[in-house]
Design an enzyme around this catalytic site. Sequence first.
Site, PDB file in Angstrom:
ATOM      1  N   ARG A 119      13.939  33.126  -7.145  1.00 26.71           N
ATOM      2  CA  ARG A 119      13.507  33.057  -5.739  1.00 26.71           C
ATOM      3  C   ARG A 119      12.217  33.822  -5.473  1.00 26.71           C
ATOM      4  NH1 ARG A 119      18.950  34.221  -4.866  1.00 26.71           N
ATOM      5  NH2 ARG A 119      20.206  32.358  -4.511  1.00 26.71           N
ATOM      6  N   LYS A 141      -2.105  29.742  -2.345  1.00 26.47           N
ATOM      7  CA  LYS A 141      -1.509  28.408  -2.507  1.00 26.47           C
ATOM      8  C   LYS A 141      -1.176  28.165  -3.976  1.00 26.47           C
ATOM      9  CE  LYS A 141      -3.994  26.144   1.270  1.00 26.47           C
ATOM     10  NZ  LYS A 141      -5.055  25.156   1.533  1.00 26.47           N
ATOM     11  N   GLU A 183     -18.649  24.878  -5.083  1.00 27.17           N
ATOM     12  CA  GLU A 183     -17.849  25.652  -4.113  1.00 27.17           C
ATOM     13  C   GLU A 183     -18.663  26.834  -3.590  1.00 27.17           C
ATOM     14  OE1 GLU A 183     -14.887  24.685  -3.023  1.00 27.17           O
ATOM     15  OE2 GLU A 183     -14.033  23.422  -4.597  1.00 27.17           O
ATOM     16  N   LYS A 225     -14.374  33.741   1.154  1.00 24.55           N
ATOM     17  CA  LYS A 225     -13.053  33.111   1.231  1.00 24.55           C
ATOM     18  C   LYS A 225     -12.024  34.110   1.750  1.00 24.55           C
ATOM     19  CE  LYS A 225      -9.522  30.204  -0.564  1.00 24.55           C
ATOM     20  NZ  LYS A 225      -8.945  29.314  -1.548  1.00 24.55           N
ATOM     21  N   GLU A 235      -6.504  34.751  13.989  1.00 24.18           N
ATOM     22  CA  GLU A 235      -7.016  33.690  14.867  1.00 24.18           C
ATOM     23  C   GLU A 235      -6.877  32.385  14.104  1.00 24.18           C
ATOM     24  OE1 GLU A 235     -10.956  31.546  16.079  1.00 24.18           O
ATOM     25  OE2 GLU A 235     -11.156  33.439  15.055  1.00 24.18           O
ATOM     26  N   ARG A 239      -9.630  28.697   9.082  1.00 24.29           N
ATOM     27  CA  ARG A 239      -9.507  28.347   7.672  1.00 24.29           C
ATOM     28  C   ARG A 239      -9.988  26.910   7.394  1.00 24.29           C
ATOM     29  NH1 ARG A 239      -4.745  30.477   3.840  1.00 24.29           N
ATOM     30  NH2 ARG A 239      -5.405  29.486   1.933  1.00 24.29           N
ATOM     31  N   ASN A 243     -12.572  23.711   4.307  1.00 22.06           N
ATOM     32  CA  ASN A 243     -12.397  22.312   3.947  1.00 22.06           C
ATOM     33  C   ASN A 243     -13.715  21.520   4.012  1.00 22.06           C
ATOM     34  OD1 ASN A 243     -10.356  20.599   3.051  1.00 22.06           O
ATOM     35  ND2 ASN A 243     -10.365  19.509   5.011  1.00 22.06           N
ATOM     36  N   HIS A 246     -14.660  18.661   1.732  1.00 17.21           N
ATOM     37  CA  HIS A 246     -13.431  18.289   1.039  1.00 17.21           C
ATOM     38  C   HIS A 246     -12.761  17.023   1.561  1.00 17.21           C
ATOM     39  CE1 HIS A 246     -13.941  22.047  -1.017  1.00 17.21           C
ATOM     40  NE2 HIS A 246     -12.854  21.845  -1.741  1.00 17.21           N
ATOM     41  N   HIS A 250     -11.910  14.693  -1.453  1.00 19.21           N
ATOM     42  CA  HIS A 250     -10.556  14.240  -1.813  1.00 19.21           C
ATOM     43  C   HIS A 250     -10.482  12.720  -1.832  1.00 19.21           C
ATOM     44  CE1 HIS A 250      -8.930  18.390  -0.426  1.00 19.21           C
ATOM     45  NE2 HIS A 250      -9.160  18.391  -1.724  1.00 19.21           N
ATOM     46  N   HIS A 262     -13.416  17.785  -9.535  1.00 19.47           N
ATOM     47  CA  HIS A 262     -13.315  18.235  -8.146  1.00 19.47           C
ATOM     48  C   HIS A 262     -14.630  18.818  -7.616  1.00 19.47           C
ATOM     49  CE1 HIS A 262     -11.650  19.877  -4.491  1.00 19.47           C
ATOM     50  NE2 HIS A 262     -12.089  21.080  -4.832  1.00 19.47           N
TER      51      HIS A 262
HETATM   52  N1  NAD Z   1      -4.659  26.905  -5.032  1.00 14.53           N
HETATM   53  C1  NAD Z   1      -5.820  26.629  -4.503  1.00 14.53           C
HETATM   54  O1  NAD Z   1      -6.152  27.086  -3.405  1.00 14.53           O
HETATM   55  C2  NAD Z   1      -6.780  25.751  -5.254  1.00 14.53           C
HETATM   56  C3  NAD Z   1      -8.104  25.644  -4.824  1.00 14.53           C
HETATM   57  C4  NAD Z   1      -8.970  24.865  -5.573  1.00 14.53           C
HETATM   58  C5  NAD Z   1      -8.536  24.217  -6.712  1.00 14.53           C
HETATM   59  N2  NAD Z   1      -7.230  24.324  -7.114  1.00 14.53           N
HETATM   60  C6  NAD Z   1      -6.749  23.654  -8.322  1.00 14.53           C
HETATM   61  O2  NAD Z   1      -7.486  24.127  -9.438  1.00 14.53           O
HETATM   62  C7  NAD Z   1      -7.435  23.129 -10.458  1.00 14.53           C
HETATM   63  C8  NAD Z   1      -8.804  23.002 -11.084  1.00 14.53           C
HETATM   64  O3  NAD Z   1      -9.186  24.250 -11.608  1.00 14.53           O
HETATM   65  P1  NAD Z   1     -10.142  24.359 -12.873  1.00 14.53           P
HETATM   66  O4  NAD Z   1     -11.349  23.537 -12.673  1.00 14.53           O
HETATM   67  O5  NAD Z   1     -10.283  25.793 -13.187  1.00 14.53           O
HETATM   68  O6  NAD Z   1      -9.299  23.587 -13.979  1.00 14.53           O
HETATM   69  P2  NAD Z   1      -8.581  24.078 -15.336  1.00 14.53           P
HETATM   70  O7  NAD Z   1      -7.627  25.157 -15.074  1.00 14.53           O
HETATM   71  O8  NAD Z   1      -8.067  22.867 -15.986  1.00 14.53           O
HETATM   72  O9  NAD Z   1      -9.797  24.665 -16.191  1.00 14.53           O
HETATM   73  C9  NAD Z   1     -10.825  23.791 -16.611  1.00 14.53           C
HETATM   74  C10 NAD Z   1     -10.988  23.847 -18.143  1.00 14.53           C
HETATM   75  O10 NAD Z   1     -11.657  25.052 -18.471  1.00 14.53           O
HETATM   76  C11 NAD Z   1     -10.961  25.734 -19.503  1.00 14.53           C
HETATM   77  N3  NAD Z   1     -11.269  27.155 -19.281  1.00 14.53           N
HETATM   78  C12 NAD Z   1     -10.871  27.928 -18.260  1.00 14.53           C
HETATM   79  N4  NAD Z   1     -11.441  29.128 -18.352  1.00 14.53           N
HETATM   80  C13 NAD Z   1     -12.215  29.123 -19.452  1.00 14.53           C
HETATM   81  C14 NAD Z   1     -13.086  30.067 -20.068  1.00 14.53           C
HETATM   82  N5  NAD Z   1     -13.300  31.273 -19.526  1.00 14.53           N
HETATM   83  N6  NAD Z   1     -13.722  29.698 -21.207  1.00 14.53           N
HETATM   84  C15 NAD Z   1     -13.539  28.464 -21.724  1.00 14.53           C
HETATM   85  N7  NAD Z   1     -12.756  27.532 -21.202  1.00 14.53           N
HETATM   86  C16 NAD Z   1     -12.096  27.863 -20.070  1.00 14.53           C
HETATM   87  C17 NAD Z   1      -9.529  25.314 -19.367  1.00 14.53           C
HETATM   88  O11 NAD Z   1      -8.848  25.412 -20.595  1.00 14.53           O
HETATM   89  C18 NAD Z   1      -9.677  23.855 -18.915  1.00 14.53           C
HETATM   90  O12 NAD Z   1      -9.831  23.028 -20.032  1.00 14.53           O
HETATM   91  C19 NAD Z   1      -6.950  21.852  -9.791  1.00 14.53           C
HETATM   92  O13 NAD Z   1      -5.631  21.590 -10.198  1.00 14.53           O
HETATM   93  C20 NAD Z   1      -6.981  22.184  -8.307  1.00 14.53           C
HETATM   94  O14 NAD Z   1      -5.997  21.493  -7.580  1.00 14.53           O
HETATM   95  C21 NAD Z   1      -6.358  25.091  -6.399  1.00 14.53           C
HETATM   96 ZN    ZN Z   2     -12.437  22.765  -3.599  1.00 10.76          ZN
END
Ligand code: NAD
Ligand code: ZN
Length: 362
Positions: A119, A141, A183, A225, A235, A239, A243, A246, A250, A262
Amino acid sequence: MTEPVVVTHALGSYPVYVQLGALGSLGELVARHLPGRRVAMIADAAVHQLYRAGRLGATRWDGETCTFPPGESSKTRETWARLSDELLRRGFGRDSGIIALGGGVTGDLAGFVAATFMRGVPCIQAPTSLLAMLDASVGGKTGVDTAEGKNLIGAFHPPVAVIADPATLATLPDRDYRAGLAEAVKHGLIADAEYFGWMEREADTILRREPAALERLVRRSVEIKAAVVSEDERESGRRAILNAGHSVAHALERATNYAIPHGEAVGLGLVAECALAAHLGLARPSLGERVATLLRRFGLPVRLAAPLPVGEVLAGMASDKKNRASAIRFALPRTVGVMERGEGWTVAAPEQVIRISLGHII
Ligand SMILES: NC(=O)c1ccc[n+]([C@@H]2O[C@H](COP(=O)([O-])OP(=O)(O)OC[C@H]3O[C@@H](n4cnc5c(N)ncnc54)[C@H](O)[C@@H]3O)[C@@H](O)[C@H]2O)c1
Ligand SMILES: [Zn+2]
């Protein structure tokens, strides 16, 4: 350690340590933020290999680790179940703590394991991709994808601390690095003209990943952020400005079946939404040009490589879960650093104007 950035939320607050070499202090930070807990690190296998090899910093934390194959295709309930079962099998209990080491996929997945295990157990986010450092790891998130769409199953589970070590970005593949920069452009556009101007002046230094520039980039984006999500607790509604870009991004991702990374979709979305702001009379047309110029300098596309039916993109937007009723709403800029307040920081746009604006990128 320099002063961390602090994020506040309904249940408390947590520090985001942004510093070159901070990951080398992981052991110390685990002792401080997960005291007396049995800690498991969850990492994607590629990142874990780099970590083991000392490529993400010479000083390593040597505790128990669970890994999973890298990539978005691992962000599923199946991987969540496998990781949770593995922790149970190894005898982890209520006194567990989790470290999420990796990109946004790891942060979301391991964060969701932490949110649900017994939990909920505390989690330290240790982002290693640019996107994860300046976006995914801050805000709380967590979740997984399903066949119906991305991030549809999840939980709000703020970390107890975030360790964003910009030095780890040295090994990030170029396309991932550039995607993360979109970003940062967004952060400058929505909240800080000075930061945006710095990126314009220092684009080459940033592209060379000079450590001091990386640290400044990650810190300023995290501050923005953090300020927005913290303020949102009091308030409600601001947030929504996070977006920016985005709504279109999306829709582009959906319409291309996620063929566009992305960050690239966000860059394209920013260009289209700046055009939309101009067509609605909120911003000057030159705003979109300025944003596009910076994105281009960062090697990001400002127009789609292959044509895509505008209708498909529009359909993707209409099904966006953020839209109330049937009107399509956008968080739109007025100028660099200033967003339109509108109603709840969003503005409804007529379909015809959206079509014309999409024409700027398609
Ligand atoms: N929770 C949130 O608020 C939020 C916000 C934005 C994005 N996301 C999520 O984040 C994800 C995308 O994140 P991402 O682009 O980091 O993807 P990812 O985690 O797949 O990383 C991208 C690639 O980079 C590699 N990698 C990571 N760090 C590295 C490093 N230091 N050196 C070499 N390789 C490295 C990973 O192995 C992977 O192959 C999506 O699923 C998206 O939905 C979440
Ligand atoms: Zn984003």
